[in-house]
Design an enzyme around this catalytic site. Structure first.
Site, short mmCIF file in Angstrom:
data_model
loop_
_atom_site.label_atom_id
_atom_site.label_comp_id
_atom_site.label_asym_id
_atom_site.label_seq_id
_atom_site.Cartn_x
_atom_site.Cartn_y
_atom_site.Cartn_z
N GLU A 1 -145.19 -17.14 -0.81
CA GLU A 1 -144.72 -15.90 -1.41
C GLU A 1 -145.55 -14.73 -0.90
OE1 GLU A 1 -147.03 -15.86 -5.70
OE2 GLU A 1 -145.10 -16.89 -5.58
N ARG B 1 -146.85 -22.81 -24.28
CA ARG B 1 -147.79 -23.14 -25.36
C ARG B 1 -148.38 -21.85 -25.90
NH1 ARG B 1 -152.35 -21.78 -22.63
NH2 ARG B 1 -152.45 -22.26 -20.41
N LYS C 1 -143.47 -24.84 -10.00
CA LYS C 1 -143.45 -23.41 -9.69
C LYS C 1 -142.24 -23.05 -8.85
CE LYS C 1 -148.42 -22.34 -9.86
NZ LYS C 1 -149.04 -23.64 -10.07
#
Length: 665
Positions: free
Chosen positions: A200, A292, A116
């Site tokens: 964040e 995906r 991430k």
């Protein structure tokens, strides 16, 4: 184009891929675990091979076994579906190294999104909007505290590796930061083997909007519009729809362009999803790219009229994107919900067992069913307990919601418990109807969507009783016609018996509560007594699962699904499940012996045993942990006492209701 592909997955997604392959004339090879020998994807594929034991680690996560089958069967490519090995870059590399095609993005693209923190830095450098935060490698508590103070509160601490809602904490003030940091790091280390975190800014009441993207090996990249997935519980999506009721045309265009930029930044090929969070002010921020096909891809298929699996296959075989961005259409509105074997009234405890009954609406132009099971199949403890995906489509959102509510009313699942009633409440809730739900709404207001404490509706209870009476009379008539003397007065189905003037008693169970009713009359005209009140019933008729009747001067119409063991009454908005039982059946529900044992709530594998024979335990103390449906369940002592016997060890597989620990009486 390929002649034969292997599908490295199971359940509904494997069946979904098989469907597109069959339409394209491509032969399919399935792989299966020992637990899935009779599964639908095995039955539907042209060939199928067993690759190991029931646990995913022994079968569907065994890349070497899957590759061996692919080569032995002559498959030219492997479709990974979603979950399992679908986002495993090493597996994608191994497929290519074996001379086969991986139907998905390149391993290098996956690796860029594997962290991430790294993904966020990459996107920020490319100009994709990201949430302000800290993604650095320095993980000292002092620096992290300083960075948190700089970013401002509220903020979120996130595990830098992994997902599924694990390793995430919301911090609302500086004094809470260190304790939450330590907790998050411990969870991340246990779940993912690494305790690195990122910080964040936390966006209050955000919306979750994702953009379907595709890229090809010729440098093309485009998006197929958005899906909104803001209805979530514990970071897991519950309802998905397209288009989003929140986005303006201007914001939709900006997010689409940002998603394509994100895809180009990592040289993306094949199907992917760029996920964003959007604040109430309309500012949007990159979250991640799922490398995906998504579970909710049928929503996009319904509004665009495209087959995304076909697109995957064509692009993997070397073809260019079949459309330009301007040619992508947006037709009407589509919504998807997932039917799960789980109990919302018990904290969404996942279920398992044989599907004694599975009634789903017939597919048509407005309703689509994607399922990996049929009636009689078993939902096992080893995999995700999803039974089917229900997708509806119509000209606008209000009509699509009406379609969804109607389709749900025609669903019935018996065997393991299901979330159908929860989904019905969701589809009628003002936050969904008005399109205002945010990602945290369900967790903040879950009691508005569950009905464990709801009183039994009298009209629906009476409908259930009337249906039982009518069915009893019909059975009596059928037995009389088949008897040696069909005209005998004893065969008249009026409920009359010597000494009680046709009085009949019924007992119905609802969530363990025994409800008793007494009826007089026959042929659809009755007087029913319940809880001290008397109700006149007239004109009752039951045909093709629809019951019409009058209570006094009120006429009602309800649906009734009855398999002889369980009855589901639906008034068009709510459902009531009843179980007819013998009127004079002994009631053992209050058996105090249950407090003397720790009982397995569902089938599973024992992970940890924390006590031994002779140990003193306190009520609520954790005695065992079992693993089922990809989650761990903590089993706690029902009372204070001394352990008399431990009847399961770590690694054992246990059945539902098995006694695991016995306490001395």
């Amino acid at each position: 184009m390929f002649n034969k592909i292997l599908i490295a997955n199971r359940g509904e997604i494997a069946c979904r891929v098989i469907r597109s392959c069959r339409q394209m004339g491509i032969r399919t090879v399935a792989v299966y675990s020992e637990a899935d020998a009779d599964a639908q994807h095995v039955r539907q594929a042209d060939e199928a091979y067993c690759i190991g034991g029931p646990r995913p680690a022994d079968s569907y996560l065994r890349g070497d076994a899957i590759l061996e089958v692919a080569l032995r069967s002559g498959a030219q490519a492997i479709h990974p579906g979603y979950g399992f090995l679908s986002e495993n870059a090493d597996f994608a590399d191994a497929v290519e190294a074996a001379g086969l095609v991986f139907i998905g993005p390149k391993a290098a693209s996956m690796r860029k999104m594997g962290s991430k923190a790294g993904a966020k830095q990459l996107m920020e450098a490319a100009g994709v909007p990201v949430v302000p935060g800290y993604t650095g490698e320095d993980q000292s508590p002092g620096l992290l505290q300083a960075e948190a103070d700089r970013i401002g509160y509220p903020l979120m601490i996130k595990a830098a590796h992994g997902g599924g809602g694990k390793g995430m904490r919301i911090v609302r003030e500086a004094g809470e930061f260190i304790a939450n940091l330590e907790s998050c790091q411990r969870e991340a280390a246990n779940a993912f083997g690494r305790d690195r975190v990122l910080l964040e800014r936390y966006v209050e009441k955000p919306r979750h909007i994702e953009i379907q993207v595709f890229g090809d090996s010729h440098g093309g990249a485009m998006h197929l519009n958005e899906r909104e997935c803001s209805a979530q519980r514990r970071y897991q999506k519950v309802l998905e729809e397209s288009p989003s009721p929140f986005l303006s045309p201007k914001l939709r265009q900006a997010m689409g362009e940002a998603a394509v930029l994100a895809a180009r930044t990592i040289d993306y090929v094949n199907a992917g999803t760029v996920e964003f969070i959007v604040g109430q002010d309309g500012r949007f921020y990159f979250m991640e790219i799922n490398t995906r096909l998504q579970v909710e891809h049928p929503v996009t298929e319904k509004v665009t009229g495209l087959d995304l699996v076909e697109w995957q296959l064509r692009i993997a075989s070397g073809e260019a994107l079949p459309l330009t961005q301007a040619q992508v259409r947006q037709d009407g509105h589509a919504i998807e919900v997932r039917l799960y074997a789980e109990d919302p009234e018990a904290g969404f405890l996942p279920g398992s067992g044989r599907l004694e009954r599975l009634r789903l609406p017939a597919p048509d132009a407005h309703v689509r069913i994607d399922a990996g099971v049929i009636e009689g199949d078993t939902v096992t403890i080893f995999y995700d307990p999803m039974i089917a995906k229900l997708i509806v489509h119509d000209r606008d959102r209000a009509t699509a919601l009406a379609r969804l509510r109607d389709a749900l009313s025609r669903c019935a699942i018996e065997g393991p418990k299901s979330n159908i009633a929860f989904l019905e409440r969701l589809a009628r809730h003002p936050a969904v109807v008005d399109g205002t739900i945010d990602t945290g709404y369900l967790d903040r207001h879950l009691d508005e969507f569950t009905g464990a404490d709801e009183a039994v509706d009298t009209d629906m209870l009476l409908a259930g009783a009337v249906a039982v009476l009518l069915e009893q009379e019909q059975l009596t008539r059928e037995q009389a016609r088949a008897s040696a003397d069909p005209h005998s007065p004893w065969a008249i189905a009026d409920g009359w018996r010597l000494g009680h003037g046709s009085r009949r008693s019924l007992a119905l169970l609802h969530r363990g509560q025994r409800l008793e009713l007494h009826a007089q009359g026959s042929g659809g005209d009755y007087r029913i007594e319940h809880a001290g009140d008397s109700y006149p019933i007239a004109g009752a008729r039951l045909a093709e699962g629809r019951l019409s009747f009058r209570i006094g001067d009120r006429g009602l119409r309800m649906s009734v699904i009855d398999d002889g063991r369980t009855q589901v009454v639906h008034d068009g908005e709510r459902r009531l499940q009843l179980n007819p039982v013998a009127m004079y059946q002994a009631d053992h529900a209050g058996d105090a012996a249950a407090a003397d044992a720790l009982i397995a709530p569902m089938p599973g594998r024992v992970v940890v045993v924390r006590v031994g024979e002779g140990d003193e335990v306190e009520a609520g103390q954790e005695l065992m942990v079992i693993e089922a449906m990809k989650m761990e369940l903590s089993l706690k002592a029902p009372r204070d006492g001394k352990v008399a016997q431990v009847q399961a060890a770590a690694g054992d597989f246990v059945d539902a209701d098995a006694v695991l620990v016995a306490l001395a009486s």
